[in-house]
Scaffold this motif. Structure first.
Motif, short mmCIF file in Angstrom:
data_model
loop_
_atom_site.label_atom_id
_atom_site.label_comp_id
_atom_site.label_asym_id
_atom_site.label_seq_id
_atom_site.Cartn_x
_atom_site.Cartn_y
_atom_site.Cartn_z
N UNK A 28 -19.29 -9.77 -77.11
CA UNK A 28 -19.28 -9.09 -78.40
C UNK A 28 -20.39 -8.04 -78.47
N UNK A 29 -21.58 -8.38 -78.00
CA UNK A 29 -22.69 -7.42 -78.01
C UNK A 29 -22.34 -6.21 -77.15
N UNK A 30 -21.71 -6.45 -76.01
CA UNK A 30 -21.29 -5.35 -75.13
C UNK A 30 -20.26 -4.47 -75.84
N UNK A 31 -19.34 -5.09 -76.55
CA UNK A 31 -18.33 -4.35 -77.30
C UNK A 31 -18.97 -3.48 -78.38
N UNK A 32 -19.93 -4.05 -79.10
CA UNK A 32 -20.61 -3.29 -80.15
C UNK A 32 -21.36 -2.10 -79.56
N UNK A 33 -21.99 -2.32 -78.41
CA UNK A 33 -22.71 -1.23 -77.74
C UNK A 33 -21.76 -0.12 -77.33
#
Length: 232
Positions: free
Chosen positions: A162-167
């Motif tokens: 999820x963090x990678x997606x947000x980035x």
């Protein structure tokens, strides 16, 4: 203008000793890596304006935007510390109902969880709730303090993805504070290694992981992170 925050000449001291003396830049996605006691948490608290009053602080900051509570999101180790246990999830947001549903879709949670209390969700689900709440403001900087430490492996991977997606999808800066280099390999493009309050290496993540210059960095990379020294 591309967002960036440069922390310059950050010094944190007591009457007896210097605890932190560093310079580094947050651009794109940046990881701040170090053992317990290295100065990671003090640095994070400085940015959040939460440093204990008994410590002396001196620093300059050069930012492309104003640093304040409305444009900084914070994700702690333990999501329970950010949520009221006696309040339904839907009432812990400060935005309209449609925005809550939109945010839940972004973090991969079903709308029905909005009607539940924190104790009715798993740790991984709660961490995604906290991320959704952080995104309810128009933030420009997302600070993450060991966000997967308390999670099982499955939940940990979901949160990291999820963090990678947000980035990838949002125009926000990320500062990921952790002891665990493995968790940021695919997320953070830049890395800052801190030891005893001093930066000992910084640069592109792939370059430092491929060719670390110090034994300390090599130890962090090679460790399985099962040792308490690195996990506490």
């Amino acid at each position: 203008m591309i967002n960036a925050v440069e922390i310059k000449r950050l010094k944190i001291t007591t009457k007896e000793q210097e605890l932190v003396n560093i310079d580094f830049k947050i651009e794109d996605s940046t990881a701040l890596i170090g053992q317990s006691g290295s100065g990671k948490s003090l640095t994070l608290k400085t940015i959040l304006n939460l440093l204990p009053s008994n410590l002396n602080l001196d620093f300059d900051v050069d930012s492309t935007f104003e640093l304040n509570s409305s444009n900084i999101g914070f994700i702690p180790q333990n999501p329970f510390t950010s949520l009221s246990p006696m309040t339904k999830i839907k009432n812990q947001f400060f935005c309209e109902e449609e925005k809550k549903k939109e945010l839940f879709k972004i973090v991969g949670l079903e709308e029905k969880f909005l009607e539940r209390f924190p104790s009715q969700l798993s740790g991984g689900q709660l961490q995604r709730v906290v991320i959704a709440i952080a995104l309810s403001n128009d933030i420009k900087l997302l600070l993450l303090d060991e966000p997967t430490t308390a999670l099982d492996e499955k939940s940990k991977q979901i949160v990291l993805d999820l963090i990678k997606k947000l980035q990838d999808e949002l125009n926000i800066l990320i500062l990921f504070v952790t002891h665990d280099i493995n968790s940021i390999r695919d997320i953070c493009k830049n890395i800052v290694i801190i030891k005893d309050g001093t930066v000992i290496e910084k640069g592109k993540t792939n370059e430092i992981l491929s060719l670390p210059k110090t034994n300390y960095t090599k130890t962090l990379i090679n460790s399985t992170f099962e040792n308490k020294e690195f996990r506490k």
